[in-house]
Each structure stands twice: as C-alpha cells, then as structure tokens.
Design an enzyme around this catalytic site. Structure first.
Site, PDB file in Angstrom:
ATOM      1  N   ALA A   9    -109.920 -29.335   7.044  1.00  0.00           N
ATOM      2  CA  ALA A   9    -110.567 -30.508   6.454  1.00  0.00           C
ATOM      3  C   ALA A   9    -109.641 -31.695   6.473  1.00  0.00           C
ATOM      4  CB  ALA A   9    -110.961 -30.200   5.009  1.00  0.00           C
ATOM      5  N   CYS A  10    -110.212 -32.866   6.669  1.00  0.00           N
ATOM      6  CA  CYS A  10    -109.448 -34.088   6.423  1.00  0.00           C
ATOM      7  C   CYS A  10    -110.415 -35.195   6.048  1.00  0.00           C
ATOM      8  CB  CYS A  10    -108.532 -34.451   7.580  1.00  0.00           C
ATOM      9  SG  CYS A  10    -109.288 -35.316   8.930  1.00  0.00           S
ATOM     10  N   PRO A  11    -109.908 -36.205   5.312  1.00  0.00           N
ATOM     11  CA  PRO A  11    -110.809 -37.202   4.740  1.00  0.00           C
ATOM     12  C   PRO A  11    -111.588 -37.981   5.800  1.00  0.00           C
ATOM     13  CG  PRO A  11    -108.502 -37.743   4.285  1.00  0.00           C
ATOM     14  CD  PRO A  11    -108.507 -36.427   4.945  1.00  0.00           C
TER      15      PRO A  11
END
Lengths: 454, 149
Positions: A9-11
């Site tokens: 996950a990453c923003p």
C-alpha cells in the site's frame, strides 16, 4: 505447505504498490511458496485477503508507506517493510516470513477464535440452554469448592451446629447449590424472552428444585417460561399509554403464574419420577455399567471438543451435581482434559511426525489440557480430523470409564488439574490422576500410530 | 493489457536525445499533441510538471512514468521514449532514467482506467526481461507488441 500473505500500500498508489506486489509474487514463485498479495493503491483495494486466508496463513508481509489495518492479522506473525525493501529485496522478505515461528499465543488465539465462531453459530434452543448453563457454572464452582472446604474439617463435621464446617456447608450446599437450578432456568428463559422471561424462569427453576424435578425439571421450566413470556409479549396488544405495564407487570405476573401451575400440577411429578429413577440408577451404578456410562460420556467429550455433543455430556454431569451425584462430573472433566494433553504428549513422543509449528502448538495444547479446555485439541483435529478425532475419542472414553470404575467424584464442574490440589474437591484423587494419565498416553500412542511420517 | 487504443506509432520515440527531465516531458507531450490526444499542450505539460513536483515518478530501474490529468487532454494517450543518454529524474533509487512512459488523461475521464494501466505497467516493469526487451526492440511495432502481451 506454508502459505504466505502480503499487503502492499501507498498513499498515492500509482506504481510502487503494484511493483512491490509483483516483486513479492515473483520471489514467492521462484521459491514455490503460495502467496497472495492485497494491493491498496489509487485504484482501491484489490485482491482483498479473506478471513479464511488469514486464518490459514503462516505469516503476513506488510510492505507499505501508509497505515495498514493490522487488527485483522492479530495473532499472526507480521513482517513489516518499506515498499522500497519489497521492490529491491523481495526474496529476503519471503525468507523472513517463512522463518517466522507460530507463537504459542497464536495457537491460543486460534482456539479462542474457534470458540467464538462456535458461539456465533449457536442458535435456537441450544443457544438458550448454553446461556443458562454458563450462568449456572460460577454458582456450581463456588458452591462445590466451598463444600470441599467444609470437608477439610472431616466429612461429617458440618453436622455439628454452629461450627465453621456447618457455616461452609450452609454457604456452599444449601445456598449456592440451591440457586443452581433456578439460575439455570432463569437464564434459559432470559435468553429466549429477555428481561420479562427472568422472573418466571427463576420461579419455575425454584419449583423444579423444591418438587424434586432437579435440573431436568429446571431446563423444562426455563424453556416454558421463556417461550410463554415471549408469546405473551408478542400476543398482548395494549393501548399505548398502558404498554409500559407489559414488561413489569403483565408478562411476569401471567407467565410466572402459568409456569408455576404447570410445574406443580403437570410437569413436576413425572419429571421428578424420571430424576428419581435416574438418580437411583446412577447412585447404584457400579462395575460394568458405571464403566459404560463413563465410556459414553468420555467419547462424547472428545467427539466435537466443546461442541454440542461435548456440551450435552457436560451439562448432564453438571446438572447431576444438584442431585448430589458427583461421579459423572469427574469422568467428564477427566475425559475433557485428555484430548489436548494427549496431543501434547504425541508431539513430544514423536517429534519427527510433526512440524516445528505443531510441536510449538503441542506445548500450548498441554497448557489448555491441564486447564480442562477441550477446545485446545481443535486446531490439531481440524488439520487432520480422520486420524485425530478417533484417537482422542478412544483416549477420553478410556479415561471416562476408568474414572467411573475408580469411583472418583468431583464436586466442582471446572478447574482442570488445579482442583486436584484442593483437598476433598476430588475423591480418590490419585487414581483419578492415573485415569487422566492413562487416557493421555493412549491418545498420544494412537495418534502417532495413525500419523504417517511427515 | 490493451494499450493499442492508447499508444500510436507517432508517440513512440526509440532514440530520444533529451537534455533533461523538462526537455523530455516537453518532447513527448508534443508527440501526444501530434497524435491528437492533447489539444492544449501548455496546460497538459503544466499538469505533468505539477505531478512531478508532488513526487518524482522515477520509479527506479531506469524507468519513469510521468502522467497528467488535464482539460488540455481530449482522449487518453500513452507515449514511450527510449533515451539516447540517461537523464536525472530524482528517482527513488537515485539512478538516472533511460525508459520513459508518459500518460495523458482527460480531466473528466470517468473511472480510473488510466490508473489500472499504470498498475499493470508497473507490474510488468518489475521483470528484467521486459525491461531488456524494451531496450532491445528496434521498431515501434515491436514496442506495441511487447506492451500488448
């Protein structure tokens, strides 16, 4: 085969989430390890991990530049890394994940989960009965142990008025035990009809006690009270300004009246006859018949490890405590201890037949076993039911039969090995411990005989 | 992934001599303009540069994926450039960039198709063979074919 899971996950989630996912998948493929990766990127959550997958996973890798909800992985080994680490050095993360040990707390949380899942699946009459039993047990434990304390002064000491032994007997015997059946009935009814069911249930249970209908009568009274109260709640329609009277006045009054009259004039006597007959039979039970009963109760305890069959045997034995019959309780507890204990011993005797994880799990099962938590055997049984369940049933049946044969009597419905240390809580304590040990050994030998080398 | 509707021969540059990042973005955007994807070149370039300012799209392994969503874009498009000399892109791994994929998306594009294309492209870029094939391909057709696989 160890299965792994990962979350990336990453923003912003444009590229790195997917690059990390791909790198992990590639590394896992090279090592021939099954891996599923959940991606949380700008597109949203894809490939979401299910609860079953998490349950079956060996470990979880989280490669993220943002917070990932970890609560769902509770009890599982989690490895955290940055996205850059996953992209650059995915094989290392896979190796780390494979090297994780399933912790003991992991095993215990598995058992906990199995228990809660079972509870959630309970429905209808079984759920109501179990609700009543669960409220009754603390009374039986407290009462049983306090009676045992009274016996410290001698088995007949309570007959001397004004003595401490007599006081203890008054607390445990004539108060705590006297509340058993009313509370059982009251909380069966409470589970069915909520608050308006409690009063008729308690009263019906009290009448079951006083008319000699015992715990069977109490169970009947509880169901009657609950269903009658619920029927009245749904059937009676009042003008809105009088509606408030229904739960505090009309339902308790009518339901208690009906249940009370039924208990005295209809149900009391025939159930009393059944109870008397059963009590007489159980009291006179000896030799082969006693062993057969122990055999049956023991096998039931192991059959579903805390499920309905196990609870049926347990409820039967606990209910009999109210009629001063203590032998089936002893058999039931002993037989409930041997499944996890036997599996623990099995992992010690033939470590090579078990994975490192299972050997760790065995230790936890041992702790659960001495505490009389039969559910401790579930993870082993779930992994290999065809070999494990027959083995633990045979072990438990033998223990149950021996406990009956030795005439062991148990006054508390729970406590595992810890009640053995309380004087007079268990009679024939040494032979009782022997019965548990024999069942444990039989279980372990059978399981190992059936298990092929892994 | 189906990129055939996005990438055209004229948006593929097999040997681009760009002096720096800004130059590279400008030259590739021009090709998207020629292909009819973009109507307002400065607006699109501004969108791409704003995105770069928010965080470099140099994703490592010598690859950058600049992208922009702008009202200057008429229809979605993809451009590819192989650079003659590697240039600085403030990449995450600090390495200069020699392969650039550029994406143009209309402001009012429904859905997030372009994000899925970027996701699929990112996955492909993790494989050495794919990057090597991008470097070795000698025609625009071969590049399209490679992306299409």
């Amino acid at each position: 085969m160890k299965k792994l899971l990962a979350v990336t996950a990453c923003p912003t989630g444009i590229a790195h989430t997917y690059m990390a996912a791909e790198a992990l998948q590639k590394a896992a493929q090279d090592k021939q390890v099954p891996l599923k990766v959940e991606t949380r990127g700008a597109v949203g959550v894809e490939n979401e991990l299910t609860e079953e997958e998490i349950g079956a996973a060996h470990a979880i890798i989280i490669a993220a530049a943002t917070d990932v909800d970890e609560a769902r992985f509770q009890g599982k080994p989690v490895i955290k890394a940055s996205l850059a680490e996953a992209i650059k050095d995915a094989p290392k993360l896979i190796d780390q994940a494979l090297a994780q040990q399933a912790s003991e707390s992991d095993y215990i949380s598995q058992v906990e989960k199995a228990k809660t899942e079972r509870k959630a699946r309970q429905s209808g009459p079984y759920k109501h009965l179990m609700n009543g039993v669960s409220f009754m047990i603390p009374l039986v434990v407290a009462g049983g142990l306090i009676i045992a304390l009274s016996f410290l002064f001698g088995i007949e000491a309570f007959k001397e008025e004004g003595s401490l032994a007599a006081a203890l007997m008054q607390i445990g015997g004539s108060s705590a035990f006297a509340l058993m059946v009313p509370v059982l009935a009251g909380y069966i009814a409470y589970s069915i009809a909520d608050k308006p069911g409690l009063a008729p249930g308690l009263v019906g249970g009290m009448l079951a006690s006083s008319t000699g209908a015992g715990f069977l009568g109490g169970i009947l009274a509880g169901f009657l009270a609950g269903y009658i109260a619920r029927f009245l709640r749904d059937a009676i329609r009042l003008p809105r300004n009088l509606e408030g009277l229904k739960p505090v006045l009309i339902i308790p009054f009518l339901a208690t009246l009906v249940v009370g009259l039924l208990m005295i004039y209809v149900i009391g006597s025939p159930v009393k006859a059944v109870m008397d007959g059963m009590t007489a039979w159980l009291t006179g039970l000896s030799g082969t018949n006693a062993m057969l009963l122990g055999l049956l109760l023991g096998a039931m305890m192991a059959f579903d490890m805390g499920g309905p069959v196990n609870k049926a045997a347990y409820t039967f034995a606990t209910g009999l405590l109210a009629s001063n019959i203590f032998e089936p309780m002893a058999a039931v507890m002993a037989a409930g201890m041997t499944p996890p204990l036997g599996l623990w011993l099995a992992t010690l005797l033939a470590p090579r037949k078990y994975t490192a994880e299972e050997r760790e799990a065995g230790k936890a099962a041992g702790v659960l076993g001495i505490s009389f938590i039969t559910e401790g055997a579930i993870p082993f049984a779930a992994a290999d039911p065809i070999r494990v369940i027959p083995s633990i049933m045979v072990g438990s049946a033998v223990t149950g039969a021996l406990s009956m044969l030795f005439g062991a009597a148990l006054r508390a419905p729970h406590g595992g090995i810890f009640v053995l240390a309380i004087p007079h809580a268990v009679s024939n304590v040494l032979l009782y411990a022997l019965a548990i040990a024999i069942g444990t050994v039989i279980t372990a030998l059978l399981v190992n005989l059936l298990k092929k080398k892994s | 992934m189906d990129v055939s509707s996005l990438i055209k021969d004229e948006t593929i540059l097999l040997s681009l001599a760009a002096v720096d990042k800004k130059d590279c973005i400008g030259r590739m955007a021009e090709r998207l303009l020629q292909a009819g994807c973009i109507t307002d070149l400065p607006a699109y370039v501004q969108a791409v540069e704003e995105r770069e300012a928010a965080g470099s799209t140099g994703i490592g392994f010598g690859v950058a994926i600049p992208h922009g969503k702008s009202s200057g874009v008429k229809r979605p498009g993809l451009a590819f450039a192989r650079l003659r000399e590697p240039i600085e892109w403030d990449s995450l791994d600090g390495q200069p960039v020699s392969l650039v994929f550029m994406i143009a998306v209309p402001e009012h594009q429904a859905g997030n198709e372009h994000l899925q294309i970027l996701a699929a492209l990112s996955r492909k870029l993790m494989h050495d063979e794919f990057r090597q094939q991008l470097q070795a391909s000698d025609s625009a057709t071969a590049i399209v074919q490679l992306l299409h696989e």
